[in-house]
Design a protein around this motif. Structure first.
Motif, PDB file in Angstrom:
ATOM      1  N   HIS A 121     -30.939  11.262  29.578  1.00 24.03           N
ATOM      2  CA  HIS A 121     -29.477  11.292  29.432  1.00 24.03           C
ATOM      3  C   HIS A 121     -29.019  12.517  28.647  1.00 24.03           C
ATOM      4  O   HIS A 121     -27.989  13.105  28.960  1.00 24.03           O
ATOM      5  CB  HIS A 121     -28.981   9.997  28.789  1.00 24.03           C
ATOM      6  CG  HIS A 121     -29.491   9.752  27.405  1.00 24.03           C
ATOM      7  ND1 HIS A 121     -30.812   9.527  27.119  1.00 24.03           N
ATOM      8  CD2 HIS A 121     -28.837   9.729  26.223  1.00 24.03           C
ATOM      9  CE1 HIS A 121     -30.953   9.357  25.803  1.00 24.03           C
ATOM     10  NE2 HIS A 121     -29.777   9.476  25.242  1.00 24.03           N
TER      11      HIS A 121
ATOM     12  N   MET B 230     -26.584  15.722  29.987  1.00 23.34           N
ATOM     13  CA  MET B 230     -25.451  16.237  29.214  1.00 23.34           C
ATOM     14  C   MET B 230     -25.644  17.714  28.881  1.00 23.34           C
ATOM     15  O   MET B 230     -24.711  18.508  28.975  1.00 23.34           O
ATOM     16  CB  MET B 230     -25.288  15.428  27.918  1.00 23.34           C
ATOM     17  CG  MET B 230     -24.816  14.016  28.163  1.00 23.34           C
ATOM     18  SD  MET B 230     -23.154  14.013  28.862  1.00 23.34           S
ATOM     19  CE  MET B 230     -23.172  12.472  29.754  1.00 23.34           C
TER      20      MET B 230
ATOM     21  N   MET C 285     -20.728  24.325  31.954  1.00 25.23           N
ATOM     22  CA  MET C 285     -19.357  24.371  31.442  1.00 25.23           C
ATOM     23  C   MET C 285     -19.191  25.599  30.546  1.00 25.23           C
ATOM     24  O   MET C 285     -18.202  26.329  30.645  1.00 25.23           O
ATOM     25  CB  MET C 285     -19.120  23.076  30.648  1.00 25.23           C
ATOM     26  CG  MET C 285     -17.696  22.737  30.393  1.00 25.23           C
ATOM     27  SD  MET C 285     -16.861  22.289  31.914  1.00 25.23           S
ATOM     28  CE  MET C 285     -15.240  22.006  31.249  1.00 25.23           C
TER      29      MET C 285
ATOM     30  N   LEU D 177     -15.183  12.054  36.142  1.00 27.10           N
ATOM     31  CA  LEU D 177     -15.785  13.389  36.009  1.00 27.10           C
ATOM     32  C   LEU D 177     -16.221  13.896  37.379  1.00 27.10           C
ATOM     33  O   LEU D 177     -15.937  15.044  37.746  1.00 27.10           O
ATOM     34  CB  LEU D 177     -16.983  13.333  35.050  1.00 27.10           C
ATOM     35  CG  LEU D 177     -17.782  14.636  34.938  1.00 27.10           C
ATOM     36  CD1 LEU D 177     -16.921  15.751  34.361  1.00 27.10           C
ATOM     37  CD2 LEU D 177     -19.029  14.441  34.084  1.00 27.10           C
TER      38      LEU D 177
ATOM     39  N   HIS E  52     -16.448  10.990  25.782  1.00 31.63           N
ATOM     40  CA  HIS E  52     -17.050  11.205  24.453  1.00 31.63           C
ATOM     41  C   HIS E  52     -16.252  10.511  23.362  1.00 31.63           C
ATOM     42  O   HIS E  52     -16.824   9.971  22.430  1.00 31.63           O
ATOM     43  CB  HIS E  52     -17.154  12.702  24.155  1.00 31.63           C
ATOM     44  CG  HIS E  52     -18.168  13.397  25.010  1.00 31.63           C
ATOM     45  ND1 HIS E  52     -18.218  14.746  25.191  1.00 31.63           N
ATOM     46  CD2 HIS E  52     -19.181  12.877  25.750  1.00 31.63           C
ATOM     47  CE1 HIS E  52     -19.215  15.051  26.008  1.00 31.63           C
ATOM     48  NE2 HIS E  52     -19.808  13.927  26.374  1.00 31.63           N
TER      49      HIS E  52
END
Ligand code: HEC
Length: 129
Positions: free
Chosen positions: A32, A36, A43, A92, A125
């Motif tokens: 996980h 991210m 990004m 998302l 988040h």
């Protein structure tokens, strides 16, 4: 001599496997965090490109696609979460799909599609991180 070495090697590898399995049970896998971290990377590159005013469509699409692939893994990477969490993941995915379908060819267009993606990251988040 050779068979003895093989036996010793087998014992060492077996012990290592048991250790890995135990630590995986204790800490969960880093999958996980990997998902991210990869999304964060793409990004970051896209935002830096906007700042540097270097926003060629092909490069942007490549980063968006890799972000999309990882966004598609959110469900598998975070098993056992509640429905709103997965809803956040779907938002998302939708924001990234939208960005890809617009194939942003300018920095203004890229900044425009990155905003809702960033909001989708932030929304989840704020609630779950
Ligand atoms: C559906 C919810 C959700 C979405 C959407 C989401 N994240 Fe996360 N993110 C989390 C959770 C939960 C954690 C905390 C994981 C942990 O610490 O175990 C996290 C942690 C992180 C971390 C810290 C990782 C670490 O090593 O501590 C980064 C970086 C990150 N997310 C980037 C992003 C980016 C970039 C996006 C959008 C492209 C995004 N996230 C979208 C839920 C989400």
């Amino acid at each position: 001599m050779r068979p003895l070495l093989l036996v010793i090697l087998g014992l060492v590898v077996g012990a290592m496997g048991a250790t890995f399995a135990l630590s995986a049970l204790r800490q969960g896998t880093p999958f996980h965090l990997g998902v991210m971290a990869v999304m964060q990377h793409h990004m970051g590159v896209l935002r830096a490109n906007v700042r540097a005013k270097q926003c060629d469509a092909k490069g942007s699409l490549a980063h968006l696609s890799r972000m999309r692939e990882n966004a598609g893994d959110v469900r598998e990477a975070f098993p056992g979460m509640d429905a709103p969490f997965y809803g956040g993941g779907d938002k998302l995915v939708a924001a990234i799909d939208d960005a890809i379908s617009h194939a942003p060819g300018s920095c203004a267009a890229l900044a425009g599609v990155l905003a809702p993606i960033g909001e989708a990251c932030q929304a989840c988040h704020q609630q779950y991180q």
